[in-house]
Design a protein around this motif. Sequence first.
Motif, PDB file in Angstrom:
ATOM      1  N   VAL A   1      -1.777  -2.803   7.380  1.00  0.00           N
ATOM      2  CA  VAL A   1      -2.992  -3.151   6.682  1.00  0.00           C
ATOM      3  C   VAL A   1      -2.741  -4.392   5.825  1.00  0.00           C
ATOM      4  N   GLN A   2      -3.704  -5.310   5.814  1.00  0.00           N
ATOM      5  CA  GLN A   2      -3.607  -6.509   4.979  1.00  0.00           C
ATOM      6  C   GLN A   2      -4.537  -6.355   3.794  1.00  0.00           C
ATOM      7  N   LEU A   3      -4.077  -6.799   2.631  1.00  0.00           N
ATOM      8  CA  LEU A   3      -4.805  -6.571   1.384  1.00  0.00           C
ATOM      9  C   LEU A   3      -5.064  -7.882   0.662  1.00  0.00           C
TER      10      LEU A   3
ATOM     11  N   CYS B   1      -9.899  -4.784  -4.181  1.00  0.00           N
ATOM     12  CA  CYS B   1      -8.870  -5.013  -3.175  1.00  0.00           C
ATOM     13  C   CYS B   1      -9.485  -4.724  -1.817  1.00  0.00           C
TER      14      CYS B   1
ATOM     15  N   ALA C   1      -9.336  -4.527   2.163  1.00  0.00           N
ATOM     16  CA  ALA C   1      -8.308  -4.244   3.165  1.00  0.00           C
ATOM     17  C   ALA C   1      -8.829  -4.480   4.571  1.00  0.00           C
TER      18      ALA C   1
ATOM     19  N   PHE D   1      -6.306   1.753   6.597  1.00  0.00           N
ATOM     20  CA  PHE D   1      -6.686   1.814   5.185  1.00  0.00           C
ATOM     21  C   PHE D   1      -7.204   3.194   4.800  1.00  0.00           C
TER      22      PHE D   1
ATOM     23  N   MET E   1      -3.667   4.688  -1.963  1.00  0.00           N
ATOM     24  CA  MET E   1      -3.610   3.309  -2.450  1.00  0.00           C
ATOM     25  C   MET E   1      -3.167   3.292  -3.904  1.00  0.00           C
TER      26      MET E   1
ATOM     27  N   ASN F   1     -13.706  -0.406   3.196  1.00  0.00           N
ATOM     28  CA  ASN F   1     -12.283  -0.763   3.136  1.00  0.00           C
ATOM     29  C   ASN F   1     -11.908  -1.452   1.830  1.00  0.00           C
ATOM     30  N   THR F   2     -12.343  -0.889   0.723  1.00  0.00           N
ATOM     31  CA  THR F   2     -12.098  -1.517  -0.565  1.00  0.00           C
ATOM     32  C   THR F   2     -11.641  -0.476  -1.590  1.00  0.00           C
TER      33      THR F   2
ATOM     34  N   ALA G   1      -0.797  -0.420  -0.309  1.00  0.00           N
ATOM     35  CA  ALA G   1      -1.086   0.715   0.559  1.00  0.00           C
ATOM     36  C   ALA G   1       0.155   1.591   0.679  1.00  0.00           C
TER      37      ALA G   1
ATOM     38  N   SER H   1       2.404  -2.047   2.188  1.00  0.00           N
ATOM     39  CA  SER H   1       1.685  -3.323   2.241  1.00  0.00           C
ATOM     40  C   SER H   1       1.205  -3.694   0.850  1.00  0.00           C
TER      41      SER H   1
ATOM     42  N   GLY I   1      -1.008  -6.692  -1.615  1.00  0.00           N
ATOM     43  CA  GLY I   1      -1.876  -7.854  -1.733  1.00  0.00           C
ATOM     44  C   GLY I   1      -1.142  -8.966  -2.462  1.00  0.00           C
TER      45      GLY I   1
END
Length: 124
Positions: A1-3, A21, A23, A28, A33, A76-77, A97, A113, A115
Amino acid sequence: VQLQASGGGLVQAGDSLRLSCAASGHTFSSSAMGWFRQAPGKEREFVAGISWDGITTYYAESVKGRFTISRDNANNTVYLQMNSLKPEDSAVYYCAASLYRRRITTTPDDYASWGQGTLVTVSS
């Protein structure tokens, strides 16, 4: 997952901020989180965490009663609402994550992961 974290800024003591944030990635909604922060010259510290379903939350003692973590899996936040900010809250804030679904841990190594961080500065 990218944040991708956002929402930081310069505020005065007593003010509020809400960090977000966003994602991307299909994992996610199945990951707990967390929010961490790191002030200059200090180690990264846990701030708040939330389970995959939003039912369980956990806070560092220093922010309990002032900060609230929440999540919107449909979008996804994950959010961090910060009220009654203090100068000692100044730091770069990171979302992360977890390797776990429900378990909330305070150890950075348990988070897979991260951010890029968003800077929060609280003036006195």
